[in-house]
Design a protein around this motif. Structure first.
Motif, mmCIF file in Angstrom:
data_model
loop_
_atom_site.group_PDB
_atom_site.id
_atom_site.type_symbol
_atom_site.label_atom_id
_atom_site.label_comp_id
_atom_site.label_asym_id
_atom_site.label_seq_id
_atom_site.Cartn_x
_atom_site.Cartn_y
_atom_site.Cartn_z
ATOM 1 N N VAL A 199 -9.676 -35.070 -18.446
ATOM 2 C CA VAL A 199 -8.425 -35.837 -18.489
ATOM 3 C C VAL A 199 -8.711 -37.329 -18.536
ATOM 4 C CG1 VAL A 199 -6.375 -36.481 -17.154
ATOM 5 C CG2 VAL A 199 -7.008 -34.074 -17.378
ATOM 6 N N LEU A 232 -10.732 -38.405 -22.028
ATOM 7 C CA LEU A 232 -10.043 -38.305 -23.319
ATOM 8 C C LEU A 232 -9.485 -39.631 -23.832
ATOM 9 C CD1 LEU A 232 -9.186 -36.306 -25.544
ATOM 10 C CD2 LEU A 232 -7.025 -36.024 -24.320
ATOM 11 N N PRO A 233 -8.851 -40.488 -23.004
ATOM 12 C CA PRO A 233 -8.336 -41.762 -23.532
ATOM 13 C C PRO A 233 -9.403 -42.669 -24.129
ATOM 14 C CG PRO A 233 -7.343 -41.268 -21.402
ATOM 15 C CD PRO A 233 -8.441 -40.283 -21.599
ATOM 16 N N TYR A 290 -9.539 -43.270 -27.927
ATOM 17 C CA TYR A 290 -8.798 -44.421 -28.462
ATOM 18 C C TYR A 290 -9.563 -45.721 -28.253
ATOM 19 C CZ TYR A 290 -5.627 -48.395 -27.905
ATOM 20 O OH TYR A 290 -5.070 -49.649 -27.949
ATOM 21 N N TYR A 306 -7.724 -49.114 -21.629
ATOM 22 C CA TYR A 306 -7.768 -47.717 -21.178
ATOM 23 C C TYR A 306 -6.376 -47.234 -20.770
ATOM 24 C CZ TYR A 306 -8.997 -43.594 -18.419
ATOM 25 O OH TYR A 306 -9.068 -42.319 -17.899
ATOM 26 N N GLY A 329 -4.341 -45.833 -23.583
ATOM 27 C CA GLY A 329 -4.737 -44.479 -23.946
ATOM 28 C C GLY A 329 -4.238 -43.450 -22.948
ATOM 29 N N MET A 330 -4.282 -43.793 -21.663
ATOM 30 C CA MET A 330 -3.814 -42.854 -20.641
ATOM 31 C C MET A 330 -2.316 -42.600 -20.765
ATOM 32 S SD MET A 330 -4.566 -40.811 -18.257
ATOM 33 C CE MET A 330 -6.250 -41.192 -17.719
ATOM 34 N N ARG A 331 -1.548 -43.655 -21.111
ATOM 35 C CA ARG A 331 -0.100 -43.475 -21.277
ATOM 36 C C ARG A 331 0.233 -42.571 -22.467
ATOM 37 N NH1 ARG A 331 -0.096 -49.006 -19.764
ATOM 38 N NH2 ARG A 331 -0.031 -49.689 -21.944
ATOM 39 N N ARG A 332 -0.655 -42.546 -23.453
ATOM 40 C CA ARG A 332 -0.439 -41.687 -24.633
ATOM 41 C C ARG A 332 -1.380 -40.478 -24.613
ATOM 42 N NH1 ARG A 332 2.104 -44.142 -28.879
ATOM 43 N NH2 ARG A 332 2.449 -41.961 -29.477
ATOM 44 N N TRP A 333 -1.672 -39.984 -23.411
ATOM 45 C CA TRP A 333 -2.659 -38.916 -23.257
ATOM 46 C C TRP A 333 -2.282 -37.667 -24.058
ATOM 47 C CZ3 TRP A 333 -3.583 -33.928 -21.935
ATOM 48 C CH2 TRP A 333 -4.893 -33.582 -21.577
ATOM 49 N N PHE A 359 -4.391 -36.033 -27.062
ATOM 50 C CA PHE A 359 -4.868 -34.654 -26.919
ATOM 51 C C PHE A 359 -4.497 -33.815 -28.140
ATOM 52 C CE2 PHE A 359 -3.956 -30.242 -25.770
ATOM 53 C CZ PHE A 359 -5.213 -29.838 -25.332
#
Length: 291
Positions: free
Chosen positions: A157, A160-161, A164, A185, A188-192, A196
């Protein structure tokens, strides 16, 4: 070299649209991409050929190829980033002026991203391994396995970001790897979920292509392993004398084809990066107008 508005980068696309646009850009410009990268593809295929042949004839020596793999992978992938950098700046992918090309700047940034991710993976893997040893020592087997699986899932989890941030780093001059990672970062986490879906579907398509093209290599590897096991047990080495050069040729062809399958992965991820950038720009613009 004309700009194609259909393939504009900074556009807030869906995951499906990113995948579609990426593969269409790749296929519509394949001749240009091939002209720019075919020498690097041969080098990549030669590495696959050496490694694959060793796996059949001398499995104990195959690990020698691994240290070179990171550099050669980064070299070939840098050609994909090079044409994407050109597309990002001009809106199109042009023909190279020579039969060969090499973008040292992009290669260095690609290699740096590769090595940094390798360091992160080694550190993460070591921590998970250490936690596994501790958990198995203090918990029941099934509880330990479940906890380890949960920790591994959490690691995925959080990693993965970086898909990006890595693409952003390679394609954005004047940024350091770690400063780019820490600064972006969160985007990227906000658009996880979006990341994915793009990564999952692209990986699935690639896995199918890899599996189909790997069938001859799988058959050779199984035959080679059976022959080696029999030889170790005192049986004759039941492989034809020409197996060496035949294996090398098969793996060379497979490596060359799979090099371009691997390169195609970048293009949907390129539009994923562009969609996130466009989304962030639109959000920042909205916030400024709302003040």
């Amino acid at each position: 070299m004309e700009k194609d508005k259909e393939y504009i980068l900074l556009k807030d696309r869906s995951s499906r649209a990113c995948i579609s646009a990426g593969y269409r850009l790749y296929m519509s410009n394949f001749k240009r991409i091939f002209r720019a990268s075919w020498i690097a593809a041969i080098v990549f295929a030669a590495l696959v050929s050496v490694g694959g042949t060793m796996m059949i004839l001398r499995p104990q020596l195959a690990l020698i190829v691994l240290p070179v793999t990171v550099i050669i992978d980064a070299l070939f992938v840098s050609y994909g980033f090079s044409v994407l950098k050109q597309h990002q700046e001009t809106g199109a992918i042009g023909w190279t002026t020579h039969w060969y090309s090499f973008d040292a700047h992009i290669f260095v940034r690609t290699l740096k991203a590769w090595l940094c991710m390798l360091v992160i993976s080694i550190i993460g893997g070591s921590l998970i391994g250490f936690a596994s040893i501790m958990l198995i020592g203090y918990l029941s087997l099934y509880t330990a396995i479940g906890t380890i699986a949960l920790i591994s899932l959490l690691a995925f989890v959080f990693i993965l970001p970086m898909t990006y941030t890595n693409i952003r780093y390679v394609l954005t001059d004047g940024t350091g790897y770690w400063s780019n990672l820490f600064s972006h970062y969160g985007k990227g986490m906000r658009r996880w979920g979006f990341i994915f879906l793009v990564v999952f579907m692209t990986t699935l398509i690639g896995w199918v292509c890899y599996t189909i093209t790997s069938l001859p290599a799988i058959i050779l590897s199984l035959a080679g392993n059976e022959a080696n096991m029999g030889f170790m047990n005192g049986d004759p080495y039941n492989m034809p004398s020409y197996i060496g050069w035949m294996s090398a040729l098969v793996f060379l062809l497979i490596g060359f084809i799979q090099a371009y399958i691997m390169l195609s992965f970048l293009f949907p991820l390129y539009y994923m990066y562009g969609a996130i950038e466009a989304h962030e720009q639109e959000k920042n613009k909205f916030n400024k107008e709302a003040l």
